[in-house]
Write an enzyme that holds these catalytic residues in place. Structure first.
Site, PDB file in Angstrom:
ATOM      1  N   LYS A  24       0.609  -1.246   0.102  1.00 16.67           N
ATOM      2  CA  LYS A  24      -0.090  -0.039   0.023  1.00 16.67           C
ATOM      3  C   LYS A  24       1.009   1.741   0.074  1.00 16.67           C
ATOM      4  O   LYS A  24       0.353   1.870  -0.348  1.00 16.67           O
ATOM      5  CB  LYS A  24      -1.061   0.391   1.275  1.00 16.67           C
ATOM      6  CG  LYS A  24      -1.477  -1.149   1.577  1.00 16.67           C
ATOM      7  CD  LYS A  24      -2.906  -0.586   2.266  1.00 16.67           C
ATOM      8  CE  LYS A  24      -3.378  -1.772   2.279  1.00 16.67           C
ATOM      9  NZ  LYS A  24      -4.916  -2.511   1.509  1.00 16.67           N
TER      10      LYS A  24
ATOM     11  N   HIS B 242     -14.493  -3.813   9.178  1.00 13.48           N
ATOM     12  CA  HIS B 242     -12.935  -3.510   7.260  1.00 13.48           C
ATOM     13  C   HIS B 242     -13.234  -4.386   6.141  1.00 13.48           C
ATOM     14  O   HIS B 242     -12.624  -4.236   5.623  1.00 13.48           O
ATOM     15  CB  HIS B 242     -12.157  -3.243   7.630  1.00 13.48           C
ATOM     16  CG  HIS B 242     -11.332  -1.196   9.085  1.00 13.48           C
ATOM     17  ND1 HIS B 242     -12.377  -0.545   8.884  1.00 13.48           N
ATOM     18  CD2 HIS B 242     -11.405  -1.386  10.737  1.00 13.48           C
ATOM     19  CE1 HIS B 242     -11.564   0.200  10.245  1.00 13.48           C
ATOM     20  NE2 HIS B 242     -10.817  -0.755  10.676  1.00 13.48           N
TER      21      HIS B 242
ATOM     22  N   ARG C 160      -7.410  -8.001  -9.021  1.00 14.43           N
ATOM     23  CA  ARG C 160      -7.792  -9.647  -9.547  1.00 14.43           C
ATOM     24  C   ARG C 160      -9.269  -8.765  -9.707  1.00 14.43           C
ATOM     25  O   ARG C 160      -9.965  -7.954  -9.563  1.00 14.43           O
ATOM     26  CB  ARG C 160      -7.821 -10.534  -8.409  1.00 14.43           C
ATOM     27  CG  ARG C 160      -8.271  -9.399  -6.984  1.00 14.43           C
ATOM     28  CD  ARG C 160      -7.734 -10.832  -5.607  1.00 14.43           C
ATOM     29  NE  ARG C 160      -7.864  -9.721  -4.575  1.00 14.43           N
ATOM     30  CZ  ARG C 160      -9.300  -9.016  -4.257  1.00 14.43           C
ATOM     31  NH1 ARG C 160     -10.462  -9.185  -4.819  1.00 14.43           N
ATOM     32  NH2 ARG C 160      -8.770  -7.827  -3.031  1.00 14.43           N
TER      33      ARG C 160
ATOM     34  N   GLU D  24      -2.713   6.465   8.205  1.00 12.82           N
ATOM     35  CA  GLU D  24      -3.374   7.634   7.010  1.00 12.82           C
ATOM     36  C   GLU D  24      -4.345   8.527   7.877  1.00 12.82           C
ATOM     37  O   GLU D  24      -4.490   7.810   8.954  1.00 12.82           O
ATOM     38  CB  GLU D  24      -4.714   6.382   6.403  1.00 12.82           C
ATOM     39  CG  GLU D  24      -4.280   6.526   5.075  1.00 12.82           C
ATOM     40  CD  GLU D  24      -4.673   5.450   3.964  1.00 12.82           C
ATOM     41  OE1 GLU D  24      -5.959   5.007   4.502  1.00 12.82           O
ATOM     42  OE2 GLU D  24      -4.144   5.149   3.401  1.00 12.82           O
TER      43      GLU D  24
END
Ligand code: ADP
Ligand code: ADP
Ligand code: MG
Length: 670
Positions: free
Chosen positions: A116, A235, A297, A200
């Site tokens: 990420k 999440h 994907r 973040e």
């Protein structure tokens, strides 16, 4: 086009890929673990190869075994599905070394998006907006906590190698940062073998809106619009829809174009999803979305996109992998109507959505028609095991408007039956009927905010449920008497009559049930036309019969009700309108066992591995104090002290594998 492909996956996605391949006249090769020898994907495929024991790391994740199976079967290409090896660049490389086509993007594109932090840096450079935060290489505690302070709380700590919502912690205040960081690192190390994290800004009222992209080997790239996946727990997505509620056309275009830019920046090919987070407190705006990550994907929720575009994304994947150009251009793509998907999981919403395992004693899902689609990898009688994802099926509904699609999905869920293990089926139906969801007021906090509406307390089984359980049992008795009568071939035998007056001349009896630990009695009097049931709310006349499909049809004081009742040992599962209630035949021996085991004992809720032990025998603990952390079904569960007291026993050892129901610790209350 390929003549034969291997599917390096299991469950519903393997079945999904087989379906399209078959429709295109392509032979399919399945692989399976020992636990999946009789699984649906194995039965559907033209050929299947055993690749090892149940644990995924010994079977579905072993690159060499899968390549060997492809070689042995002559498959020309491998479809990786999602999860497992689908985003593994080394696997894509191994395929090309073996001269087998990997049905997915080039290995370098997977690598570019694999972590990420690197992906965010790359996207920043390509001019795609990213969530403000720290994604640098310095992983010292101080740098990370300083970054969090600078960004401003709340922040989100994310594993750079993360996926499936694992290795992620929201932190609201500086004091909680250190503990959260430790937890995120530990989870990340165990799940991904990489404990690096990024920080973040936690977006307020976050909405998860993602764009389906597709690119081919001829320089073409398109987006197939958005999916709103804001309804999440832990999440992780549970309900997805397309298009996103209240999406303005200009924002759709801006997000679509940003996603295509992201794909082109990494030389992408095939199906991909660019996930954005949107600040929902300001509505959907052309400058209000941020790149989160790209999934290289096919996505679990791809069916909603298929429903609104009329395209088969697996067919697109196969065509692109075979070197063909994209079937359509951007301006040939249109949105038709609205689609919504619910993920049916073996999990218990009442226990924090804890994954469940067990046998699917009953499984009745709606039939596919133009409006409702079911993607399932299991059938009645199959086992949901601890080795793999607890998803049972996806139920998808389409209609011309959002309102109509939600109503259809609700009906489809309420008409389904899943018994034998806890599931989120009633929860999903309640979401579909919830006024706030119907109004499109969605963000990732939706489920927590409305939890009391969506997961009402268990309470006691109602009289109707008890009556249905009793009637099912009485019918079963009737059936066995009839068999006995047939055997004696005495048509004057008292057993030959199906209307009672029997039990050695008795005309009444009492059926005793265990309703979650509480004894519930149902009095039964036999009458010439049926029964009179004695319930807490009074006596009612009742009759029952069994339909050819096994369903119970009952007449309760004039109300006609159909239900599914499934039994296994002493357990009874009564399903009415998509809601299953579990009862037991009362067994005095069992009740005593249960009460002695529960007093202060901390029991493993499922088979798992002890990750950390945080207390020892003799410790004084406060109610809620963490005692140990268990990893089960790919998640961490913290087991806590049930009351203030002293730890009497703590036998669990770090790294140890424990079985469901094992007593891991005993706390004696003060
Ligand atoms: P994963 O790889 O586990 O899917 P993501 O980065 O896609 O991780 O995030 C998973 C979910 O966490 C998102 O769908 C969203 O609900 C939530 N989330 C991620 N980043 C943020 C953020 N910065 N602010 C608020 N919520 C976030
Ligand atoms: P067991 O004794 O077989 O291990 P429990 O009685 O402990 O099962 O079940 C735990 C909880 O889960 C109970 O509250 C029960 O009502 C609920 N439960 C279990 N299976 C189902 C099911 N299929 N449908 C609804 N609730 C269920
Ligand atoms: Mg994600």
């Amino acid at each position: 086009m390929f003549e034969s492909i291997l599917i390096a996956n299991r469950g519903e996605i393997a079945c999904r890929v087989i379906k399209t391949a078959r429709a295109m006249g392509i032979r399919t090769v399945a692989v399976y673990s020992e636990a999946d020898a009789t699984a649906r994907h194995v039965r559907l495929a033209d050929e299947a190869h055993l690749i090892g024991p149940a644990a995924a790391r010994d079977s579905y994740l072993v690159v060499e075994k899968i390549i060997a199976a492809a070689k042995a079967s002559g498959a020309q290409a491998i479809h990786p599905g999602y999860g497992f090896l689908s985003e593994n660049a080394a696997f894509a490389d191994a395929c090309s070394r073996a001269c087998i086509v990997f049905i997915g993007p080039p290995a370098d594109a997977i690598r570019a998006m694999g972590l990420k932090d690197a992906a965010k840096a790359l996207m920043e450079k390509a001019g795609v907006p990213v969530v403000p935060g720290y994604h640098g290489p310095d992983q010292s505690d101080k740098t990370l906590s300083d970054a969090a302070k600078k960004i401003g709380f709340p922040v989100l700590i994310k594993a750079v190698a993360g996926g499936g919502g694992k290795g992620m912690r929201r932190v609201d205040k500086a004091q909680d940062f250190a503990a959260a960081l430790e937890g995120a690192r530990r989870e990340a190390a165990s799940a991904f073998g990489n404990d690096a994290v990024l920080i973040e800004k936690y977006v307020t009222k976050p909405r998860h809106v993602e764009i389906q992209v597709f690119a081919d080997g001829h320089g073409n790239a398109v987006y197939l619009f958005e999916r709103d996946c804001s309804l999440q727990r832990r999440h992780q997505k549970v309900i997805e829809e397309a298009p996103a509620p209240d999406m303005p056309e200009e924002v759709r275009r801006a997000m679509g174009e940003a996603a295509v830019k992201a794909a082109l920046a990494i030389g992408y090919q095939g199906a991909g999803t660019v996930e954005f987070i949107v600040d929902g407190s300001r509505g959907l705006r052309p400058d209000g979305f941020y790149f989160m990550e790209m999934n290289t994907r096919l996505q679990v929720e791809h069916p909603v996109t298929e429903k609104i575009t009329g395209q088969d994304l697996v067919e697109w994947q196969l065509r692109v992998a075979a070197g063909e150009p994209l079937p359509l251009t951007q301006n040939q793509l249109r949105i038709h109507g609205h689609a919504v998907e619910a993920r049916l999981y073996a999990e218990d919403p009442a226990r924090g959505f804890l994954p469940a395992t067990g046998r699917l004693l009953r499984l009745k899902l709606p039939a596919d028609d133009g409006h409702v689609r079911v993607d399932a990898g299991v059938e009645e009688g199959d086992q949901v095991s601890v080795h793999y994802d607890p998803m049972i099926a996806k139920v998808i509904a389409w209609d011309t408007t959002r309102e109509a699609a939600l109503r259809r999905l609700k009906g489809a869920l309420q008409g389904s039956v899943v018994a034998g293990l806890a599931t989120n089926l009633p929860f999903l139906a309640r979401v579909m009927g919830h006024a706030a969801f119907r109004a499109g007021d969605v963000d990732t906090g939706f489920i927590d905010r409305h939890l009391s509406d969506l997961v009402p307390p268990d309470g006691k089984a109602d009289d109707r449920t008890l009556a249905l359980a009793a009637l099912d049992h009485l019918l079963a008795l009737d059936e066995s008497y009839r068999v006995a009568a047939a055997a004696t071939s005495d048509r004057w035998s008292p057993w030959a009559s199906a209307n009672g007056w029997r039990m050695n001349g008795e005309t009444s009896l009492v059926l005793r049930f265990d309703d979650n630990g509480e004894i519930r009695d149902v009095g039964v009097a036999f009458t010439p036309s049926g029964y009179v049931l004695g319930l807490a709310t009074g006596e009612i006349a009742a009759r029952a019969a069994r339909r050819a499909d096994g369903a119970l049809v009952a007449d309760l004081a004039g109300d006609k009700i159909s239900a599914e009742v499934a039994c296994s040992g002493n357990d009874i599962y009564v399903t009415v309108g998509g809601v299953t209630r579990k009862l037991k035949f009362y067994d005095p021996g069992m009740a005593a066992d249960l009460s002695s085991a529960v007093g202060g004992g901390i029991v493993s809720p499922m088979p798992g591995k002890v990750m950390r032990v945080m207390a020892k025998a003799g410790d004084k603990v406060k109610r809620g104090a963490p005692l140990l952390i268990l990893e089960a079904m790919k998640m961490e569960h913290t087991l806590i002290a049930p009351a203030d007291g002293v730890v009497k026993k703590l036998s669990a050892v770090e790294g140890e594998q424990v079985s469901e129901g094992a007593v891991l610790a005993v706390v004696e209350a003060e």
